[in-house]
Design a protein around this motif. Structure first.
Motif, PDB file in Angstrom:
ATOM      1  N   PRO A   1       0.817  -1.223   0.000  1.00 45.22           N
ATOM      2  CA  PRO A   1       0.000   0.000   0.000  1.00 45.22           C
ATOM      3  C   PRO A   1       0.846   1.267   0.000  1.00 45.22           C
ATOM      4  CG  PRO A   1      -0.869  -1.582   1.562  1.00 45.22           C
ATOM      5  CD  PRO A   1       0.440  -2.120   1.112  1.00 45.22           C
ATOM      6  N   ALA A   2       2.059   1.188   0.580  1.00 46.75           N
ATOM      7  CA  ALA A   2       2.916   2.375   0.616  1.00 46.75           C
ATOM      8  C   ALA A   2       3.233   2.845  -0.795  1.00 46.75           C
ATOM      9  CB  ALA A   2       4.196   2.065   1.381  1.00 46.75           C
ATOM     10  N   TYR A   3       3.456   1.895  -1.692  1.00 45.01           N
ATOM     11  CA  TYR A   3       3.729   2.281  -3.072  1.00 45.01           C
ATOM     12  C   TYR A   3       2.570   3.094  -3.628  1.00 45.01           C
ATOM     13  CZ  TYR A   3       4.226   2.159  -8.088  1.00 45.01           C
ATOM     14  OH  TYR A   3       4.305   2.534  -9.406  1.00 45.01           O
TER      15      TYR A   3
ATOM     16  N   MET B   1       0.283   4.684  -2.073  1.00 46.54           N
ATOM     17  CA  MET B   1       0.081   5.969  -1.409  1.00 46.54           C
ATOM     18  C   MET B   1       1.082   7.002  -1.897  1.00 46.54           C
ATOM     19  SD  MET B   1      -0.827   5.113   2.500  1.00 46.54           S
ATOM     20  CE  MET B   1      -1.923   3.787   2.909  1.00 46.54           C
ATOM     21  N   ILE B   2       2.317   6.579  -2.064  1.00 44.47           N
ATOM     22  CA  ILE B   2       3.349   7.534  -2.441  1.00 44.47           C
ATOM     23  C   ILE B   2       3.356   7.757  -3.950  1.00 44.47           C
ATOM     24  CG2 ILE B   2       5.826   7.932  -2.506  1.00 44.47           C
ATOM     25  CD1 ILE B   2       6.043   6.608   0.189  1.00 44.47           C
ATOM     26  N   ALA B   3       3.329   6.712  -4.716  1.00 46.12           N
ATOM     27  CA  ALA B   3       3.470   6.865  -6.170  1.00 46.12           C
ATOM     28  C   ALA B   3       2.144   7.224  -6.841  1.00 46.12           C
ATOM     29  CB  ALA B   3       4.029   5.592  -6.777  1.00 46.12           C
ATOM     30  N   ASP B   4       1.054   6.619  -6.412  1.00 43.82           N
ATOM     31  CA  ASP B   4      -0.242   6.873  -7.053  1.00 43.82           C
ATOM     32  C   ASP B   4      -1.113   7.805  -6.244  1.00 43.82           C
ATOM     33  OD1 ASP B   4      -0.548   3.405  -8.169  1.00 43.82           O
ATOM     34  OD2 ASP B   4       0.547   5.118  -9.003  1.00 43.82           O
ATOM     35  N   ASP B   5      -0.671   8.142  -5.036  1.00 43.83           N
ATOM     36  CA  ASP B   5      -1.439   9.050  -4.180  1.00 43.83           C
ATOM     37  C   ASP B   5      -2.851   8.528  -3.912  1.00 43.83           C
ATOM     38  OD1 ASP B   5      -2.484  12.550  -4.283  1.00 43.83           O
ATOM     39  OD2 ASP B   5      -1.617  11.335  -2.663  1.00 43.83           O
ATOM     40  N   THR B   6      -2.952   7.277  -3.560  1.00 43.42           N
ATOM     41  CA  THR B   6      -4.272   6.731  -3.254  1.00 43.42           C
ATOM     42  C   THR B   6      -4.210   5.819  -2.040  1.00 43.42           C
ATOM     43  OG1 THR B   6      -6.055   5.288  -4.000  1.00 43.42           O
ATOM     44  CG2 THR B   6      -3.902   4.909  -4.958  1.00 43.42           C
ATOM     45  N   ASP B   7      -5.298   5.848  -1.251  1.00 46.32           N
ATOM     46  CA  ASP B   7      -5.396   4.995  -0.066  1.00 46.32           C
ATOM     47  C   ASP B   7      -6.174   3.740  -0.345  1.00 46.32           C
ATOM     48  OD1 ASP B   7      -5.781   7.474   2.610  1.00 46.32           O
ATOM     49  OD2 ASP B   7      -4.082   6.799   1.404  1.00 46.32           O
ATOM     50  N   ARG B   8      -6.459   3.533  -1.615  1.00 45.93           N
ATOM     51  CA  ARG B   8      -7.439   2.512  -1.958  1.00 45.93           C
ATOM     52  C   ARG B   8      -7.039   1.106  -1.507  1.00 45.93           C
ATOM     53  NH1 ARG B   8      -9.665   1.412  -8.040  1.00 45.93           N
ATOM     54  NH2 ARG B   8     -10.703  -0.559  -7.570  1.00 45.93           N
ATOM     55  N   TYR B   9      -5.753   0.805  -1.604  1.00 50.19           N
ATOM     56  CA  TYR B   9      -5.329  -0.562  -1.308  1.00 50.19           C
ATOM     57  C   TYR B   9      -4.704  -0.609   0.076  1.00 50.19           C
ATOM     58  CZ  TYR B   9      -5.909  -0.757  -6.356  1.00 50.19           C
ATOM     59  OH  TYR B   9      -6.425  -0.652  -7.618  1.00 50.19           O
ATOM     60  N   GLN B  10      -5.176  -1.514   0.881  1.00 48.10           N
ATOM     61  CA  GLN B  10      -4.675  -1.625   2.245  1.00 48.10           C
ATOM     62  C   GLN B  10      -4.352  -3.070   2.573  1.00 48.10           C
ATOM     63  OE1 GLN B  10      -3.922   0.827   4.247  1.00 48.10           O
ATOM     64  NE2 GLN B  10      -4.676   2.371   2.819  1.00 48.10           N
TER      65      GLN B  10
ATOM     66  N   ILE C   1      18.114   4.200   0.946  1.00 53.63           N
ATOM     67  CA  ILE C   1      17.621   4.065  -0.432  1.00 53.63           C
ATOM     68  C   ILE C   1      16.463   3.062  -0.488  1.00 53.63           C
ATOM     69  CG2 ILE C   1      18.270   3.394  -2.769  1.00 53.63           C
ATOM     70  CD1 ILE C   1      21.135   4.178  -2.061  1.00 53.63           C
ATOM     71  N   ILE C   2      16.555   2.061   0.380  1.00 50.48           N
ATOM     72  CA  ILE C   2      15.661   0.892   0.239  1.00 50.48           C
ATOM     73  C   ILE C   2      14.156   1.179   0.274  1.00 50.48           C
ATOM     74  CG2 ILE C   2      14.925  -1.213   1.453  1.00 50.48           C
ATOM     75  CD1 ILE C   2      17.268  -1.715  -0.291  1.00 50.48           C
ATOM     76  N   PRO C   3      13.624   1.844   1.302  1.00 45.53           N
ATOM     77  CA  PRO C   3      12.160   1.847   1.442  1.00 45.53           C
ATOM     78  C   PRO C   3      11.412   2.318   0.193  1.00 45.53           C
ATOM     79  CG  PRO C   3      13.158   2.695   3.422  1.00 45.53           C
ATOM     80  CD  PRO C   3      14.270   2.528   2.446  1.00 45.53           C
ATOM     81  N   GLU C   4      11.837   3.433  -0.398  1.00 49.71           N
ATOM     82  CA  GLU C   4      11.015   3.940  -1.494  1.00 49.71           C
ATOM     83  C   GLU C   4      11.484   3.497  -2.872  1.00 49.71           C
ATOM     84  OE1 GLU C   4       9.760   8.029  -1.184  1.00 49.71           O
ATOM     85  OE2 GLU C   4      10.007   7.885   1.006  1.00 49.71           O
ATOM     86  N   THR C   5      12.438   2.587  -2.913  1.00 45.25           N
ATOM     87  CA  THR C   5      12.803   2.038  -4.212  1.00 45.25           C
ATOM     88  C   THR C   5      12.496   0.545  -4.255  1.00 45.25           C
ATOM     89  OG1 THR C   5      15.052   1.729  -3.401  1.00 45.25           O
ATOM     90  CG2 THR C   5      14.612   3.697  -4.726  1.00 45.25           C
ATOM     91  N   ASN C   6      12.707  -0.129  -3.157  1.00 47.41           N
ATOM     92  CA  ASN C   6      12.471  -1.565  -3.146  1.00 47.41           C
ATOM     93  C   ASN C   6      11.140  -1.915  -2.474  1.00 47.41           C
ATOM     94  OD1 ASN C   6      13.662  -3.803  -4.281  1.00 47.41           O
ATOM     95  ND2 ASN C   6      14.529  -4.534  -2.351  1.00 47.41           N
ATOM     96  N   TRP C   7      10.575  -0.926  -1.785  1.00 44.41           N
ATOM     97  CA  TRP C   7       9.292  -1.103  -1.104  1.00 44.41           C
ATOM     98  C   TRP C   7       9.335  -2.249  -0.114  1.00 44.41           C
ATOM     99  CZ3 TRP C   7       6.817   3.192  -1.696  1.00 44.41           C
ATOM    100  CH2 TRP C   7       7.084   3.947  -2.846  1.00 44.41           C
ATOM    101  N   MET C   8      10.419  -2.288   0.653  1.00 45.48           N
ATOM    102  CA  MET C   8      10.559  -3.217   1.757  1.00 45.48           C
ATOM    103  C   MET C   8      11.063  -2.410   2.968  1.00 45.48           C
ATOM    104  SD  MET C   8       9.859  -6.359   0.651  1.00 45.48           S
ATOM    105  CE  MET C   8      10.822  -7.774   1.149  1.00 45.48           C
ATOM    106  N   LEU C   9      11.144  -3.078   4.111  1.00 41.80           N
ATOM    107  CA  LEU C   9      11.576  -2.378   5.313  1.00 41.80           C
ATOM    108  C   LEU C   9      13.089  -2.512   5.482  1.00 41.80           C
ATOM    109  CD1 LEU C   9       8.637  -3.655   7.511  1.00 41.80           C
ATOM    110  CD2 LEU C   9       8.932  -1.345   6.602  1.00 41.80           C
ATOM    111  N   PRO C  10      13.745  -1.454   5.927  1.00 37.20           N
ATOM    112  CA  PRO C  10      15.213  -1.519   6.034  1.00 37.20           C
ATOM    113  C   PRO C  10      15.632  -2.470   7.147  1.00 37.20           C
ATOM    114  CG  PRO C  10      14.365   0.538   6.927  1.00 37.20           C
ATOM    115  CD  PRO C  10      13.191  -0.172   6.340  1.00 37.20           C
ATOM    116  N   ALA C  11      16.721  -3.202   6.914  1.00 39.37           N
ATOM    117  CA  ALA C  11      17.188  -4.173   7.898  1.00 39.37           C
ATOM    118  C   ALA C  11      18.080  -3.531   8.949  1.00 39.37           C
ATOM    119  CB  ALA C  11      17.940  -5.298   7.194  1.00 39.37           C
ATOM    120  N   ALA C  12      18.549  -2.318   8.668  1.00 41.46           N
ATOM    121  CA  ALA C  12      19.394  -1.625   9.642  1.00 41.46           C
ATOM    122  C   ALA C  12      18.922  -0.177   9.700  1.00 41.46           C
ATOM    123  CB  ALA C  12      20.856  -1.708   9.226  1.00 41.46           C
TER     124      ALA C  12
END
Lengths: 247, 548, 333
Positions: C223-225, C227-236, C278-289
């Motif tokens: 859903p973060a993708y 929200m950020i890229a498409d600006d929509t809350d539709r998918y949760q 770099i990770i969160p908004e390019t790979n759409w995963m949570l950072p490990a460190a």
């Protein structure tokens, strides 16, 4: 000039095979109940003309009249025409009998009387008893005879032949021409015969039409039109030297 | 005398080389894999054969392929007949070009479009909801069949039309002059020429459906619908169980080869192609019911094939097409696709011609009459069998071979080109062989008499006569390569990215709109290709069927 | 035939040429393709790392994590890669057993993932949780637990095949972790909710976003993708009370990389904020460190699972075949 009424008339028939090919223009008449030969060098439009008459090509403009009726736009199946091609006149997977029977009933459902008609026709072309055979089992000449048998049962007033006997040897060709002539004597169909053998015309055709470059150049009684001495200039160059006079 | 013998053996050598090339391509895939893990293969084979999942997969594979083939053919017959009967049908040329497109689509693109139409929330479903009807779910065998028919029915129509176009024009004309109605014409004139064409396409379609992957997996609805291809893919990629993968691939090849031989025995041979015919139209009387029936049949056929493309265009238009075209990666992918596709197509045509030459030479030896010789049949079958060896297996095997000698990444384009070419060969052959045969039938003796051989013959006789078929074969092969995804997944890297690869890449990164836009670009490219091919294949002078 | 010879020759020539033209300080990283895409982490990571050294980073991408391991196998252990980045914990046991990797010899104190981390060969660079993502416009009452989801009947889901896809495997392991030996019954319930099983994540996600199916198996960060890229809350994402199964993505040094000092440097860099940012908004995963700044607030809205479920790599390696067979047995009825 003979007195027979022209039955089949082509008036200012114009035709092109494709946008950039030359326009052909046909203006001629075929006497009723006569055999007319259509001769000319290759590319002159002989086959095109009879295809137009049969309806296998569609003229750009002009008229084709048979008697009183205008058949220019008529669909192929409604034209009073039977045509014999040089080959592939018979469906190779159907027996001879059925091939002829198609001339009576395209559904191949015949009454007893119609079956007799087919047998009679086969007999009259000398192929009695051949009904069960397949076209592949027959010789070229025999196949053309079957085609003629079908013409007989169809009883159409016009018969067109597109170099029908060209692939047969001379003796066989003469035989077929004589057969054609005898059928014609009986039925009196208006017959147009395309051939590239002038002697075919001399043998059975009362009149001849000479084509060159997609137009009718000369027409008249065969005896004069195809005589080496009396023929018009254009025809003479087509006929060439008379046999035996070459220097 | 010796030199003449050598010259005459030319086509034979060409054909044998072509066959060898394909065999090597396929075998080369198996051998290195085999050598890595040969010990224990026997036991593994019995294991694999004893696995009920394998048998279930095999059965389902064959059933869905057989049904897909049957339905495609049955539906193709009326459409082809209608298009043949009504030669002046408005938009006929466009329709035929449309019918060449489905096969060029990457499966995933087509499947998503089909889902957009027939799916739970698809167009038809919503329409029937609004009128209170229940639209059946397609997930299962139904969906698979719909997709397969979408891919293959148009192909079958073109092949059937080609078959009918090869009838002597006299048959066509006599049938009408004799006043034969549609039923009689169909029985005696159309069907005898449609049937061999359809049977030849049947074998092709069958094999395409056997190796169908994305369609089966997405529309199948679940593991119930599982084919052998899935098991092979899984064995090789997920488990890296090399032995199992080869064994399954072998089973697939053997079973399909068997089915293929049955089909070809039933009257199919690679003797009818899918050129679009040149029987000239003339004035025919059609009944009102005839018009209506033809209009309905063709309309349904066209709608069925067209509607997924409408979905693709619709979705594609909502993407930022201008932005996509500006992206360097997209431009590079388009260029790569075109380049690799062109090379594949050329190779496919060359191989196809080689095969055609071999078959023609054999046919000439038996004077073009009588039944086909064993060698002819073999050449025909060999070319098509390549379809059944999973590209994934071929790619993996060759990867291991090339690795020993050269840089794999440099070899990637080569492998993509050759494998795509091999996949296109069965199609190329079906286009080239009939033309080659008829040309040889007409001019073989004349050429021999004139001493016209080799390059001269190619230039003066073969090219002008086969030009049309070659153009079409080239276009078809190019279209097929454009939409192909198989090999690139193993050999892929940033440097060799084709358009389908890019589509998958975008889909894998949430960028479904990009993917839709790229899919549209791909469709347009293919359509343009087909148009060029059809234009280029038009003869300069109209083929006359009557002598003057 | 001429063409083939030409190409073979040119391929060999190119190969020779490339060996001659090898840069002095080069690091070859094998990874999956969405990593190296223009909008993925790759380009930024390359830039950031090359800034810290006088070197060149060469990314080579393959389809996905599974393909990564297979590429190494196909290369027969003589790989060009120094670093392999993109395997997940389901594959690490097999990867270790293959002998292609060398111990990294680094301290993993910087790693901060639920459940901690201790492995001498692989280092995580991001992680995520699998979750059922639903369309808020189609689903009114999203399930609040796996139990709820399996028993519920509102809407269907598109899932992936565990035989061909990591999320597919993830779902299966998730259910297995929760239900243990009762998993087959769970699968039976699952089957009633499944619209279709796709070969990979892309296909099912495409079905989801096109509106064909209201739920899909994906990640809590999906859903973060939007929200950020498409600006929509539709998918949760639906939060399950039993917890969510984790996917931990790791990188490791190959035996070749052990000889390249850049490899260890890269792994170290990977654990640093410069990489993790770099990770969160390019790979759409949570950072490990740790990252240098807090994540985009959108990430805060994502489902934070109460429990993080995970099988050890050894458990997965040992049981995968049997478990998948079990899944298959139920789902193909």
């Amino acid at each position: 000039m003979t007195e027979e009424t022209p039955a089949l008339v082509c008036e200012d028939l114009r035709f092109r095979y494709a946008r950039n090919s030359a326009e052909m223009r046909f203006d001629c008449a075929f006497a009723e109940g006569e055999i007319t030969a259509l001769v000319g060098p290759s590319g002159s439009g002989k086959s095109t003309l009879i295809n137009l008459i049969a309806g296998f090509e569609i003229a750009a403009s002009g008229m084709i009249r048979f008697g009183e009726s205008d058949i220019t736009g008529a669909p192929v199946s409604e034209r009073p025409v039977s045509m014999v091609f040089q080959e592939n006149n018979l469906f190779s997977h159907m027996r001879v009998f059925d091939n002829v029977a198609l001339g009576v009933a395209p559904t191949l459902r015949l009454t007893g009387e119609e079956r007799d008609q087919v047998e009679t026709a086969l007999a009259s072309v000398g192929l009695a008893g051949y009904g069960a055979r397949l076209p592949g089992e027959l010789s070229g000449g025999e196949r053309q005879r079957v085609a003629l048998a079908r013409v007989i049962v169809r009883r159409r007033p016009i018969l067109l032949l597109d170099e029908a006997f060209a692939s047969l040897g001379p003796a066989l060709r003469h035989e077929m021409l004589d057969l054609l002539s005898s059928i014609h004597d009986e039925r009196r169909m208006t017959t147009v015969m395309v051939t590239h053998f002038p002697e075919d015309a001399r043998r059975i055709a009362a009149r001849t039409v000479f084509l060159a470059d997609g137009a009718v150049v000369a027409e008249g009684p065969t005896a004069t039109l195809l005589d080496h001495d009396m023929a018009p200039e254009a025809v003479r160059s087509y006929l060439g030297e008379k046999a035996g006079t070459a220097g | 005398m010796a030199s003449m013998m050598r010259k005459r053996a030319g086509p034979d050598i060409a054909a044998s080389l072509a066959a060898l090339f394909l065999l090597l391509l396929a075998a080369g895939a198996f051998l290195p894999l085999l050598f890595t893990a040969l010990p224990g293969a026997g036991g593994r084979l019995t294991d694999a054969l004893g696995d009920p999942v394998i048998w279930r997969s095999l059965r389902f594979t064959l059933v869905q392929a057989a049904l897909s083939t049957g339905i495609s053919l049955v539906l193709a017959v009326p459409v082809a007949a209608a298009l043949h009967e009504f030669r002046g049908f408005p938009g006929r040329d466009l329709i035929l070009r449309l019918f060449a497109l489905p096969l060029a689509l990457p499966q995933i693109v087509a499947v998503l479009a089909i889902v957009g139409l027939y799916g739970e929330r698809g167009v038809w479903s919503r329409l029937s909801d609004s009128i209170g009807l229940d639209f059946p779910s397609i997930y299962g065998l139904t969906g698979i069949l719909i997709a397969h028919v979408f891919f293959n029915m148009p192909l079958a129509v073109r092949i059937a039309l080609g078959g009918m176009a090869s009838m002597p024009s006299e048959y066509d004309r006599l049938a009408h002059q004799l006043g034969m109605g549609f039923a009689a014409r169909f029985r005696h004139v159309l069907w005898p020429f449609m049937r061999p064409a359809l049977m030849s396409s049947a074998s092709l379609i069958f094999m395409l459906c056997v190796t169908s992957f994305a369609v089966v997996l997405i529309l199948g609805g679940g593991p119930r619908a599982t084919t052998l291809e899935v098991a092979i893919y899984q064995a090789l990629t997920f488990d890296f169980d090399v032995v199992r993968a080869i064994l399954l691939a072998l089973i697939q090849v053997v079973v399909t080869a068997f089915a293929y031989s049955l089909l070809t025995r039933a009257g199919g041979s690679v003797s009818s192609g899918f050129t679009v015919g040149v029987l000239r139209p003339f004035a025919v009387r059609h009944t009102a019911t005839g018009y209506l029936a033809a209009a309905l049949v063709v309309s349904f056929g066209v709608l069925f094939v067209l509607t997924p493309f409408v979905v693709i265009v619709w979705r594609g238009l909502s993407a930022d097409l201008a932005g996509l075209v500006l992206q360097a990666s997209v431009r590079r992918a388009v260029t790569t696709s075109l380049l690799l596709g062109t090379l594949s197509a050329v190779l496919a045509v060359v191989i196809g011609l080689a095969f055609a030459a071999g078959v023609t030479r054999r046919a000439a030896a038996r004077r073009f009459s009588g039944p086909q010789s064993g060698a002819e049949r073999l050449f025909g079958q060999m070319s098509s069998l390549i379809l059944v060896v999973p590209p994934v297996v071929i790619a993996a095997g060759w990867f291991m071979v090339i690795r020993r000698f050269a840089d794999v990444y440099a070899a990637a384009p080569v492998m993509v080109v050759t494998i795509n070419a091999a996949m296109a060969v069965p199609f190329a052959i079906r286009l080239l062989q009939p033309a080659a045969l008829s040309a040889a039938e007409r001019y073989d003796r004349l050429c021999r008499q004139l001493g016209l051989t080799g390059v001269a013959r190619l230039r003066l006789v073969t090219w002008p006569l086969l030009r049309r078929a070659i153009f079409l074969a080239f276009a078809f092969s190019l279209a097929l390569s454009l939409g192909d995804l198989g090999v690139i997944t193993i050999f892929g890297s940033q440097d060799v990215q084709t358009l389908p690869y890019l589509i998958m890449q975008r889909m894998g990164s949430y960028r479904t709109q990009d993917a839709a836009g790229l899919a549209l670009i791909l469709c347009v490219m293919t359509m343009v290709l087909m148009m060029i091919a059809d234009r280029g294949s038009e003869p300069n002078r109209v083929e006359r069927t009557s002598r003057s | 035939m001429h063409r083939q010879t030409l190409f073979a020759l040119s391929a060999i020539a190119l190969a020779g040429f490339s060996h001659v033209a090898q840069a002095q300080d080069k690091l070859t990283v094998y990874t999956y393709e969405s990593f190296t895409a223009e909008w993925g982490p790759g380009p930024k990571v390359k830039e950031a790392f090359e800034a810290t050294c006088e070197c060149e980073v060469d990314f080579v991408s393959v389809a996905d994590g599974v393909a990564l391991l297979n590429r190494l196998r196909l290369e027969g252990g003589r790989t060009d890669a120094d670093i392999v980045l993109g395997l997940d914990t389901n594959l690490t046991a097999e990867a270790k057993a293959s002998g292609f990797f060398a111990p990294h010899g680094l301290s993993t104190d910087a790693i901060d993932i639920p459940g901690g981390w201790s492995d001498d060969t692989f280092i995580p660079f991001d992680y995520g949780y699998f979750a059922v993502i639903y369309d808020t416009e189609a689903i009114e009452n999203p399930p609040t637990s796996m139990h709820d989801f399996l028993k519920g009947r509102e809407g269907m889901i598109a899932i992936q095949d565990p035989r061909t896809s990591t999320p597919g495997l993830g779902l299966m392991l998730w259910i297995r972790k929760i239900y243990g030996d009762l998993a087959p019954e769970a699968y039976e319930e699952l089957q009633k909710r499944v619209l279709t099983v796709t070969p990979g994540w892309s296909e099912s996600y495409a079905l989801f976003t096109s509106g064909e199916v209201p739920m899909v198996l994906s990640y809590t960060t999906s859903p973060a993708y939007h929200m950020i890229a498409d600006d929509t809350d539709r998918y949760q994402a639906a939060a399950f009370s039993e917890g969510h199964y984790m996917q931990v993505e790791v990188a490791g040094m190959t035996t070749k990389g052990a000889d390249n000092p850049l490899a260890a440097k890269f792994l170290d860099f990977m654990m640093s904020p410069a990489f993790q940012d770099i990770i969160p908004e390019t790979n759409w995963m949570l950072p490990a460190a740790a990252t240098s700044e807090p994540l985009d607030p959108v990430f805060g809205k994502m489902v934070q699972p109460e429990k993080s479920l995970l099988f050890t790599p050894e458990e997965v390696a040992e049981n995968r075949e049997a478990w998948v067979k079990e899944w298959l047995g139920v789902m193909s009825r």
